[in-house]
Scaffold this motif. Structure first.
Motif, short mmCIF file in Angstrom:
data_model
loop_
_atom_site.label_atom_id
_atom_site.label_comp_id
_atom_site.label_asym_id
_atom_site.label_seq_id
_atom_site.Cartn_x
_atom_site.Cartn_y
_atom_site.Cartn_z
N LEU A 34 0.81 -1.21 0.00
CA LEU A 34 0.00 0.00 0.00
C LEU A 34 0.85 1.27 0.00
O LEU A 34 0.58 2.21 -0.74
CB LEU A 34 -0.94 -0.01 1.21
N MET A 35 1.87 1.32 0.81
CA MET A 35 2.70 2.52 0.88
C MET A 35 3.41 2.78 -0.46
O MET A 35 3.56 3.93 -0.87
CB MET A 35 3.73 2.40 2.00
N LEU B 77 2.92 6.17 -2.64
CA LEU B 77 4.08 6.98 -2.99
C LEU B 77 4.20 7.15 -4.51
O LEU B 77 4.46 8.25 -5.00
CB LEU B 77 5.37 6.35 -2.43
N GLU B 78 3.95 6.09 -5.28
CA GLU B 78 4.02 6.19 -6.74
C GLU B 78 2.95 7.15 -7.27
O GLU B 78 3.22 7.98 -8.14
CB GLU B 78 3.84 4.81 -7.37
N PHE C 131 1.54 9.58 -5.65
CA PHE C 131 1.89 10.92 -5.22
C PHE C 131 2.95 11.51 -6.14
O PHE C 131 2.86 12.66 -6.57
CB PHE C 131 2.40 10.88 -3.77
N LEU C 132 3.95 10.74 -6.49
CA LEU C 132 5.00 11.23 -7.39
C LEU C 132 4.48 11.46 -8.81
O LEU C 132 4.89 12.40 -9.49
CB LEU C 132 6.19 10.26 -7.40
N LYS C 133 3.54 10.61 -9.27
CA LYS C 133 2.95 10.79 -10.60
C LYS C 133 2.15 12.09 -10.69
O LYS C 133 2.01 12.67 -11.76
CB LYS C 133 2.03 9.62 -10.95
N SER C 134 1.63 12.53 -9.55
CA SER C 134 0.81 13.75 -9.56
C SER C 134 1.64 14.99 -9.87
O SER C 134 1.10 16.03 -10.22
CB SER C 134 0.08 13.91 -8.23
N PHE C 135 2.97 14.91 -9.74
CA PHE C 135 3.83 16.05 -10.02
C PHE C 135 4.31 16.10 -11.47
O PHE C 135 5.00 17.03 -11.86
CB PHE C 135 5.05 16.05 -9.09
N ARG C 136 3.98 15.11 -12.26
CA ARG C 136 4.40 15.10 -13.66
C ARG C 136 3.76 16.25 -14.42
O ARG C 136 2.66 16.69 -14.13
CB ARG C 136 3.98 13.79 -14.34
N GLY D 280 -2.29 8.33 -15.96
CA GLY D 280 -3.43 8.48 -15.07
C GLY D 280 -4.60 9.23 -15.67
O GLY D 280 -5.52 9.61 -14.97
N LYS D 281 -4.58 9.48 -16.97
CA LYS D 281 -5.68 10.18 -17.63
C LYS D 281 -6.56 9.15 -18.33
O LYS D 281 -6.20 8.63 -19.38
CB LYS D 281 -5.11 11.19 -18.63
N SER D 282 -7.71 8.88 -17.74
CA SER D 282 -8.55 7.81 -18.26
C SER D 282 -9.64 8.30 -19.21
O SER D 282 -10.37 7.49 -19.78
CB SER D 282 -9.20 7.07 -17.09
N LYS D 283 -9.80 9.61 -19.35
CA LYS D 283 -10.86 10.13 -20.19
C LYS D 283 -10.31 11.19 -21.15
O LYS D 283 -9.47 12.00 -20.78
CB LYS D 283 -11.95 10.75 -19.31
N THR D 284 -10.82 11.19 -22.38
CA THR D 284 -10.43 12.17 -23.38
C THR D 284 -11.07 13.51 -23.06
O THR D 284 -12.24 13.56 -22.71
CB THR D 284 -10.89 11.70 -24.78
N SER D 285 -10.32 14.59 -23.18
CA SER D 285 -10.86 15.93 -22.99
C SER D 285 -11.06 16.58 -24.35
O SER D 285 -10.15 16.59 -25.18
CB SER D 285 -9.89 16.78 -22.18
#
Length: 150
Positions: free
Chosen positions: A8-9, A13-14, A16-21, A49-54
């Protein structure tokens, strides 16, 4: 933590780090309709992490909120069609739309409505158009008799 389950940790952590891309903010230009609207898209990318087309559009006049969008592009924006409309499809449907307007005007000239049976309204060009017929036999409000017109 148990070694049998998911770490889980590590997952937290992964993520959380992906959110800064760095994310794609500017979309890919897809096309333009005959009203001058420009359409853009950012495709989905599950690896980021983008599952939907904008999808969105930019109108030619930013401040005018009563602009039109062609039906084909609107269905693409709402996701009802996967592929954007082609220029040939847009031109064909525009020609059909103009033909229908022309035929409606010809019918109005051939069969003009009677002034005493028609409620009139003004359209965007200032011409008077018939909005609906008005008959003496029918009630305007349920249960109330029609007030005779003068």
């Amino acid at each position: 933590m148990s070694s049998n389950g998911r770490p889980l940790m590590k997952i937290l952590l992964e993520n959380f780090l992906k959110s800064f891309r760095i994310r794609q903010i500017k979309g890919n230009f897809i096309g333009e309709d005959y009203f001058g609207n420009k359409f853009y898209e950012i495709p989905k990318d599950p690896s980021k992490g983008k599952s939907k087309t904008s999808r969105w559009f930019e109108p030619p006049e930013k401040e005018n909120h009563e602009q039109e969008i062609s039906a084909e592009w609107e269905s693409w924006l709402r996701g009802r069609r996967k592929e954007p409309p082609t220029q040939q499809e847009l031109m064909k449907n525009l020609a059909i739309m103009q033909l229908k307007k022309k035929n409606a005007d010809l019918l109005d000239q051939k069969f003009p409505p009677k002034q005493d049976q028609v409620a009139l309204r003004k359209d965007e060009t200032g011409r008077q158009k018939a909005s609906f017929p008005s008959y003496d036999d029918y009630e305007v409000m349920p249960g109330k008799p029609k007030v005779p017109s003068k």
